[in-house]
Structure formats: structure tokens, C-alpha cells
Design a protein around this motif. Structure first.
Motif, PDB file in Angstrom:
ATOM      1  N   LYS A  52      -4.601   2.941  -7.259  1.00  0.00           N
ATOM      2  CA  LYS A  52      -5.494   1.785  -7.149  1.00  0.00           C
ATOM      3  C   LYS A  52      -6.936   2.194  -7.453  1.00  0.00           C
ATOM      4  N   LYS A  80      -9.326   0.762 -10.472  1.00  0.00           N
ATOM      5  CA  LYS A  80     -10.602   0.094 -10.178  1.00  0.00           C
ATOM      6  C   LYS A  80     -11.735   0.651 -11.027  1.00  0.00           C
ATOM      7  N   LYS A 127     -12.355  -1.218 -16.472  1.00  0.00           N
ATOM      8  CA  LYS A 127     -12.648  -2.633 -16.615  1.00  0.00           C
ATOM      9  C   LYS A 127     -11.374  -3.364 -16.999  1.00  0.00           C
ATOM     10  N   HIS A 128     -11.354  -4.675 -16.763  1.00  0.00           N
ATOM     11  CA  HIS A 128     -10.151  -5.467 -16.937  1.00  0.00           C
ATOM     12  C   HIS A 128      -9.471  -5.293 -18.309  1.00  0.00           C
ATOM     13  N   ARG A 154      -7.728  -1.996 -18.461  1.00  0.00           N
ATOM     14  CA  ARG A 154      -6.544  -1.926 -17.597  1.00  0.00           C
ATOM     15  C   ARG A 154      -5.308  -2.381 -18.359  1.00  0.00           C
ATOM     16  N   GLU A 176      -1.180  -5.534 -11.956  1.00  0.00           N
ATOM     17  CA  GLU A 176      -2.556  -5.824 -12.372  1.00  0.00           C
ATOM     18  C   GLU A 176      -3.109  -7.030 -11.616  1.00  0.00           C
ATOM     19  N   LEU A 177      -2.257  -8.065 -11.463  1.00  0.00           N
ATOM     20  CA  LEU A 177      -2.679  -9.260 -10.723  1.00  0.00           C
ATOM     21  C   LEU A 177      -2.940  -8.924  -9.262  1.00  0.00           C
ATOM     22  N   LEU A 179      -3.948  -6.063  -8.040  1.00  0.00           N
ATOM     23  CA  LEU A 179      -5.217  -5.346  -7.949  1.00  0.00           C
ATOM     24  C   LEU A 179      -6.401  -6.304  -8.068  1.00  0.00           C
ATOM     25  N   LYS A 180      -6.256  -7.294  -8.933  1.00  0.00           N
ATOM     26  CA  LYS A 180      -7.333  -8.261  -9.124  1.00  0.00           C
ATOM     27  C   LYS A 180      -7.548  -9.091  -7.861  1.00  0.00           C
ATOM     28  N   SER A 186      -9.080  -6.986  -5.170  1.00  0.00           N
ATOM     29  CA  SER A 186     -10.503  -6.748  -5.469  1.00  0.00           C
ATOM     30  C   SER A 186     -11.347  -7.974  -5.113  1.00  0.00           C
ATOM     31  N   ASN A 187     -10.825  -9.186  -5.412  1.00  0.00           N
ATOM     32  CA  ASN A 187     -11.541 -10.438  -5.089  1.00  0.00           C
ATOM     33  C   ASN A 187     -11.700 -10.616  -3.591  1.00  0.00           C
TER      34      ASN A 187
END
Length: 214
Positions: free
Chosen positions: A5, A9, A12-13, A16, A202-203, A205-206, A209-210
Motif C-alpha cells: 500500500k 501511494k 500517481k493514479h 498505478r 486500485e479502487l 487504495l483510492k 486514501s479518500n
């Protein structure tokens, strides 16, 4: 998991997604390297002293000529181009050293001579080839035979021992014919599942992060 993770991080998106795609391609490459993308045929070679050599040969094309398949075997092979197509002069140490001598150096006189007889395994039995090795097309799951010995140009007295495709290519015998299509479909299904899992990760992790940012 935390290290993974943390690594993601730092990317960048867009990067990734590129990284995930690279992982998927590398995994696909491992499958390709393992030989599942290739076609396979068995080769049985009987030398004059009775010794037998077998090999499971891989090729990329839908079909290759018998001569091309033989040249993919891990043994030295000498061939010659002629009016009847490609002729096999020598396999390893057995045969004729073309072009310093005739490709059929043992067939210079008389109706019977020694040469490399060419066979196809059909319904579990060797069938003497009616055409030259350069003209016969070999497909996935076929077995080809070669035997050095006496005979005429229409028949031979010596045959290689019967070896099935399963015996020569046990790793790929279940992937023959229609079953190979099933293996290919299974691979695509697993690749699709891998992509879904990677995208879900990936989702995840996003979202994580949010939540941390809020």
C-alpha cells in the motif's frame, strides 16, 4: 500488505494503472514462456544402431513442414533443396555430408539403399510418407517419425518405435485439439479475473486514501 500500500501511494493514479498493467503483462509472459501459446508435435528418430531419440517440439505457426519441424529438434540436421522439395541428408552423425557429397550418398546404385525414411503416426501406426518432408504439413498434436535404414524410395524396412503424442509431450497432451481451445479460454478467463482483482485493489487504495484525507 502495508509495504505494498505504501508503494502504491507513492505512485500517481495514471502510473498505478500502468504498473498494474505491467504486472498483468509479466504474468501473461510467464504463461507464454511456459509454452501454452505454442503448438506442439512429437518427433521420434531411430538411428541405424537402434538408438531412439524423442522430442516434444514447439512451434508458433498453425502448421510447419516436416522438414521445418525436424530442424527445430535439438540435434544437428543437414538438408538439401531438390525437385521433390527439402531432403533430409543427415541427422546428428547418421547420413550424408551434403554438399561435400550427395544427399543420398548411400543410394548411388541398385534399387535398395540406406536413407532417412519419413513417417507419420496415424491411428497409432506409422504410415510411410507419400510426400517429401518439405511438402507435408505438421499440425498441433501430430507425431513424426524418422528411421535410418535400408529400403527403396517408396518404402523402407526400418521404422521408429511407436510413441504417442501423450508419451512424447505429456505436459501438453491435455491441450491437444479442441481441448487446447479450452485451455486458451481458461487462460483468458484467469487473465480477466486478474485484471478485475487488480482494478479492485486500485479502487480499494483510492477509497482508503479518500477516507484518510477526509
Amino acid at each position: 500488505m502495508k509495504k505494498v500500500k505504501g508503494f502504491f501511494k507513492t505512485l500517481k493514479h495514471p502510473y498505478r494503472l500502468a504498473f498494474l498493467l505491467l504486472v498483468g503483462m509479466l504474468m501473461m509472459g510467464s504463461v507464454v514462456h511456459a509454452g501454452w501459446w505454442k503448438h506442439h508435435a512429437g518427433v521420434v528418430i531411430r538411428f541405424g544402431d537402434g538408438k531412439v531419440y524423442t522430442e516434444c517440439v514447439a512451434f508458433d505457426e498453425e502448421s510447419v513442414s516436416g522438414a521445418e519441424l525436424l530442424q527445430l529438434v535439438h540435434l544437428p540436421v543437414i538438408t538439401a533443396a531438390g525437385p521433390m522439395g527439402t531432403a533430409i541428408c543427415k541427422i546428428q552423425d547418421e547420413g550424408c555430408d551434403y554438399p561435400s557429397e550427395s544427399c543420398f550418398c548411400k543410394c548411388q546404385g541398385g534399387s535398395e539403399c540406406s536413407y532417412w525414411a519419413y513417417y507419420h503416426l496415424v491411428d497409432g501406426k506409422w504410415q510411410y510418407s507419400k510426400v517429401g518432408a518439405g511438402k507435408y504439413q505438421v499440425h498441433d498434436g501430430d507425431v513424426e517419425g524418422w528411421a535410418w535404414g535400408s529400403g527403396t524410395m517408396g518404402s523402407a524396412k526400418v521404422m521408429p518405435p511407436v510413441k504417442s503424442f501423450k508419451e512424447i509431450c505429456p505436459r501438453y497432451s491435455s491441450a491437444k485439439g479442441s481441448e487446447k481451445k479450452s485451455v486458451s479460454q481458461s487462460f483468458y478467463a484467469r487473465l480477466l479475473l486478474l485484471i478485475i482483482v487488480l482494478l479492485a485493489f486500485e479502487l480499494y487504495l483510492k477509497i482508503a486514501s479518500n477516507k484518510k484525507g477526509s
